[in-house]
Design a protein around this motif. Structure first.
Motif, PDB file in Angstrom:
ATOM      1  N   PRO A 200       0.810  -1.224   0.000  1.00 40.65           N
ATOM      2  CA  PRO A 200       0.000   0.000   0.000  1.00 40.65           C
ATOM      3  C   PRO A 200       0.842   1.273   0.000  1.00 40.65           C
ATOM      4  N   LEU A 201       2.126   1.159  -0.294  1.00 39.28           N
ATOM      5  CA  LEU A 201       3.033   2.299  -0.174  1.00 39.28           C
ATOM      6  C   LEU A 201       2.745   3.436  -1.150  1.00 39.28           C
ATOM      7  N   GLY A 202       1.862   3.233  -2.108  1.00 36.27           N
ATOM      8  CA  GLY A 202       1.548   4.305  -3.042  1.00 36.27           C
ATOM      9  C   GLY A 202       0.352   5.145  -2.640  1.00 36.27           C
ATOM     10  N   MET A 203      -0.314   4.798  -1.532  1.00 34.31           N
ATOM     11  CA  MET A 203      -1.511   5.531  -1.109  1.00 34.31           C
ATOM     12  C   MET A 203      -1.095   6.841  -0.452  1.00 34.31           C
ATOM     13  N   ARG A 204      -1.331   7.932  -1.138  1.00 40.11           N
ATOM     14  CA  ARG A 204      -0.778   9.228  -0.739  1.00 40.11           C
ATOM     15  C   ARG A 204      -1.235   9.678   0.655  1.00 40.11           C
ATOM     16  N   ASN A 205      -2.510   9.931   0.846  1.00 40.76           N
ATOM     17  CA  ASN A 205      -2.972  10.536   2.092  1.00 40.76           C
ATOM     18  C   ASN A 205      -2.892   9.582   3.275  1.00 40.76           C
ATOM     19  N   LEU A 206      -3.231   8.327   3.057  1.00 42.21           N
ATOM     20  CA  LEU A 206      -3.316   7.381   4.165  1.00 42.21           C
ATOM     21  C   LEU A 206      -1.964   6.803   4.571  1.00 42.21           C
ATOM     22  N   VAL A 207      -1.053   6.633   3.606  1.00 40.17           N
ATOM     23  CA  VAL A 207       0.214   5.965   3.909  1.00 40.17           C
ATOM     24  C   VAL A 207       1.416   6.878   3.673  1.00 40.17           C
ATOM     25  N   VAL A 208       1.582   7.370   2.451  1.00 40.35           N
ATOM     26  CA  VAL A 208       2.786   8.134   2.095  1.00 40.35           C
ATOM     27  C   VAL A 208       2.999   9.320   3.037  1.00 40.35           C
ATOM     28  N   ASP A 209       1.948  10.071   3.305  1.00 39.77           N
ATOM     29  CA  ASP A 209       2.076  11.266   4.139  1.00 39.77           C
ATOM     30  C   ASP A 209       2.375  10.947   5.596  1.00 39.77           C
TER      31      ASP A 209
END
Length: 290
Positions: A200-209
């Motif tokens: 899931p490392l590409g999920m911007r708001n939930l993971v990346v940030d």
């Protein structure tokens, strides 16, 4: 220390290091065989960075492995947003799943959560998961990304397994986030190949940030830290129907040095062994061991 360290994903709270290795090793070996690298590693070369027990309720021995969660246990904020993302992804890949856009899916009510869980239970991806298992997975992801104590304990388990002899780290699902952060926290490590599967490392708001270290910001764009030196090769594999690996291509966040590929894992799109037996996965592992 092992040459290959495997990091499991969510929903493994009733497993253990040796049990998971007994499942991962044959699949990993088959992947090496598909890549023409049979015999490059032995089972003794493989260890598992296990943190699943951190999510097991102390003193409870539940037959099904999860607390008796219901829709009312899905918390506002992170858990509801992740559930909505999974539903949207399932609807985009499975014609049998109604789109959340046609419902009150994002309304802050137990009924909307129940609708999401009901839709996911009818999808090919979540068909074999009980409702309480889905809710449990939501809570594990939230706990890692929002509770610093849990994060440090899980990350520490993986860091303890990575030693001077470790050349390959293979990480599945939530474990890819744990492994990524562990490698970032080990400057000068000798890992040559990071292989993330169902990530899931590409999920911007939930993971990346929420990553540690925090990604650099360039206007609206973000750039995640590279988890190693110049000799590290990072390969990310995403199943075409894998709802957890919502964003298939991680290069926009982590750079063009990262290699991304989409696999066909059939109805077991998120299963770790489905990834491990693929020739592309075997090739990525072999490159790190050669």
């Amino acid at each position: 220390m092992a040459r290959v360290v495997c990091v499991h994903g969510m929903g493994q709270q009733l497993q253990g290091e040796d049990r998971l290795r007994s499942v991962w090793w044959p699949a990993l070996s088959d992947g090496l065989r598909r890549a023409g690298a049979e015999g490059l590693a032995t089972e003794a070369d493989v260890e598992v960075g296990f943190y699943g027990d951190l999510f097991r309720p102390a003193g409870q021995f539940l037959a099904a492995g999860d607390p008796p969660y219901t829709a009312r246990d899905v918390e506002d904020g992170f858990e509801r947003e992740l559930l909505a993302a999974w539903w949207q992804a399932a609807a985009e890949t499975d014609p049998e799943v109604a789109s959340p856009d046609a419902t009150d899916a994002l309304a802050a009510t137990p009924r909307s959560v129940q609708a999401a869980l009901r839709a996911l239970s009818g999808s090919k991806f979540f068909a074999n998961l009980a409702l309480r298992a889905v809710v449990s997975d939501l809570k594990q992801v939230r706990a890692y990304l929002t509770d610093q104590k849990t994060r440090e304990r899980a990350r520490g388990r993986v860091m303890d397994r990575i030693g001077p002899d470790t050349r390959v780290v293979i990480a599945h699902s939530l474990g890819s986030v744990v492994a990524y952060e562990a490698l970032c926290a080990l400057p000068g490590h000798g890992v040559r190949a990071l292989v993330t599967i169902g990530s899931p490392l590409g999920m911007r708001n939930l993971v990346v940030d929420r990553l540690q270290p925090a990604p650099a910001r360039e206007g609206k764009a973000v750039r995640g830290a590279w988890p190693g030196g110049d000799k590290l090769t990072w390969t990310n594999l995403a199943g075409a129907g894998d709802v957890v690996a919502l964003v298939k291509d991680l290069r926009p966040v982590f750079g063009d040095r990262l290699r991304s590929a989409v696999l066909s894992n059939g109805t077991h799109a998120h299963d770790a062994t489905s990834y491990l037996t693929d020739a592309l996965c075997g090739r990525a592992i072999a490159e790190g061991l050669a």
